[in-house]
Design an enzyme around this catalytic site. Structure first.
Site, PDB file in Angstrom:
ATOM      1  N   THR A 128       0.654  -1.370  -0.255  1.00 28.36           N
ATOM      2  CA  THR A 128      -0.112   0.301   0.297  1.00 28.36           C
ATOM      3  C   THR A 128       1.173   1.229  -0.189  1.00 28.36           C
ATOM      4  O   THR A 128       1.790   1.126   0.880  1.00 28.36           O
ATOM      5  CB  THR A 128      -1.070   0.197   1.349  1.00 28.36           C
ATOM      6  OG1 THR A 128      -1.978  -0.845   1.335  1.00 28.36           O
ATOM      7  CG2 THR A 128      -1.522   1.320   1.829  1.00 28.36           C
ATOM      8  N   GLY A 129       0.593   2.240  -1.000  1.00 24.21           N
ATOM      9  CA  GLY A 129       1.328   3.576  -0.840  1.00 24.21           C
ATOM     10  C   GLY A 129       1.214   4.299  -2.260  1.00 24.21           C
ATOM     11  O   GLY A 129       1.547   3.061  -3.142  1.00 24.21           O
TER      12      GLY A 129
ATOM     13  N   THR B   3       4.242   4.787  -3.456  1.00 21.64           N
ATOM     14  CA  THR B   3       5.737   3.896  -4.631  1.00 21.64           C
ATOM     15  C   THR B   3       5.115   2.650  -5.046  1.00 21.64           C
ATOM     16  O   THR B   3       5.649   2.334  -5.923  1.00 21.64           O
ATOM     17  CB  THR B   3       7.015   3.983  -3.652  1.00 21.64           C
ATOM     18  OG1 THR B   3       7.169   4.711  -2.359  1.00 21.64           O
ATOM     19  CG2 THR B   3       8.131   3.299  -3.997  1.00 21.64           C
TER      20      THR B   3
ATOM     21  N   ALA C 177       7.636   1.418   3.230  1.00 15.64           N
ATOM     22  CA  ALA C 177       7.495   1.311   5.047  1.00 15.64           C
ATOM     23  C   ALA C 177       7.993   2.871   5.285  1.00 15.64           C
ATOM     24  O   ALA C 177       8.760   3.778   4.311  1.00 15.64           O
ATOM     25  CB  ALA C 177       9.302   1.024   5.459  1.00 15.64           C
ATOM     26  N   ASP C 178       7.968   3.483   6.138  1.00 15.86           N
ATOM     27  CA  ASP C 178       7.780   5.089   6.709  1.00 15.86           C
ATOM     28  C   ASP C 178       9.296   5.224   7.526  1.00 15.86           C
ATOM     29  O   ASP C 178       9.491   6.301   7.586  1.00 15.86           O
ATOM     30  CB  ASP C 178       6.799   5.336   7.500  1.00 15.86           C
ATOM     31  CG  ASP C 178       5.593   5.034   6.822  1.00 15.86           C
ATOM     32  OD1 ASP C 178       4.925   5.977   6.448  1.00 15.86           O
ATOM     33  OD2 ASP C 178       4.467   4.248   7.331  1.00 15.86           O
TER      34      ASP C 178
ATOM     35  N   GLU D 246      -0.638  -5.365   5.675  1.00 13.57           N
ATOM     36  CA  GLU D 246       0.938  -4.965   5.667  1.00 13.57           C
ATOM     37  C   GLU D 246       1.814  -6.940   6.369  1.00 13.57           C
ATOM     38  O   GLU D 246       1.723  -7.630   5.502  1.00 13.57           O
ATOM     39  CB  GLU D 246       1.083  -4.099   5.585  1.00 13.57           C
ATOM     40  CG  GLU D 246       0.290  -3.293   4.782  1.00 13.57           C
ATOM     41  CD  GLU D 246       1.190  -1.341   4.784  1.00 13.57           C
ATOM     42  OE1 GLU D 246       0.501  -0.744   3.429  1.00 13.57           O
ATOM     43  OE2 GLU D 246       1.884  -1.811   6.003  1.00 13.57           O
TER      44      GLU D 246
END
Length: 238
Positions: free
Chosen positions: A33-34, A36, A92-93, A112
């Site tokens: 998810t996200g 990128t 990832a953050d 995730e």
């Protein structure tokens, strides 16, 4: 603004595409998810349409990745239908030197974690700003909590040394609600000395479904960077 005029967007594309290039025909792929990983899903769809990639199935980690997969023509499967996940690709953050992660900026970390930990290979796609010396340096730890347990969980987190804050919606009144119908608490810790122990301690709190610490699960990190105005991708592995 065009892609050519936006090196940051182009960098995300390059990282997402580089991860998609590692998928081979016949694989079952965890779809992260996200922003990128959205480019990864797009690239997988393009490879399927061109005939380069055949007989793959995607396991989505969120409604967002499910919608994108359908949009780009990536066949989907549920965990009930498959016996393995060959590779999972996700963002990832934060990423520390041991390739431990903080995830959950998109409030999808529970699904995730299920998919990413099941994968034979877990590939993380990030830009260089997400690389940190220590987890918690720039990002809070997201914790998914069932609504009735919100207050006692926040009190318990404070006893663990954390500073909890309920995540509120943007362009929406009220708190963020996850795909599971729960709430998210973002927690600032001054020091996460042992991410593995912290992950277990948080998950042991009654009412907590899952937290955003991903420990000892990452195999490869693809990092997008801008060098001399151009996007490049470097690899970090264990």
């Amino acid at each position: 603004m065009t892609t050519e005029q936006d090196p940051v967007k182009l960098m995300k594309q390059q990282v997402g595409f580089a991860a998609a290039d590692r998928v081979k025909s016949g694989m079952i792929v965890g779809l992260g998810t996200g922003s990128t990983t959205a480019y990864t899903i797009q690239a997988l769809g393009d490879r399927i349409k061109s005939g380069e990639l055949k007989d793959i199935k995607g396991v989505p980690t969120s409604f967002q990745s499910e919608v994108l997969a359908k949009q780009y023509g990536v066949p989907l499967a549920t965990l009930d239908e498959i016996d393995r996940i060959d590779v999972a690709i996700d963002g990832a953050d934060e990423v520390d030197p041991h390739l431990n992660l903080i995830k959950g900026g998109g409030a999808a970390h529970t699904r995730e974690k299920v998919v990413d930990y099941l994968a034979t290979q877990f590939i993380v796609v990030v830009d260089s700003s997400k690389i940190v010396d220590k987890l918690g340096s720039t990002f809070r730890v997201p914790i998914e909590v069932i609504p009735m347990a919100l207050t006692p969980v926040m009190r318990a987190i404070e006893k663990l040394g954390g500073k909890p804050e309920l995540r509120m919606g943007v362009k929406k009144a009220g708190p963020v609600i996850t795909d599971q119908g729960n709430m998210v608490i973002d927690v600032k810790f001054d020091d996460i000395a042992n991410p593995g122990e912290m992950e277990k301690s948080l998950n042991n709190l009654p009412g907590v479904l899952e937290n955003g610490l991903f420990v000892d699960c990452t195999d490869l990190v693809l990092v997008g960077e801008i060098q001399d105005g151009k996007p490049v991708v470097r690899e970090i592995s264990k």
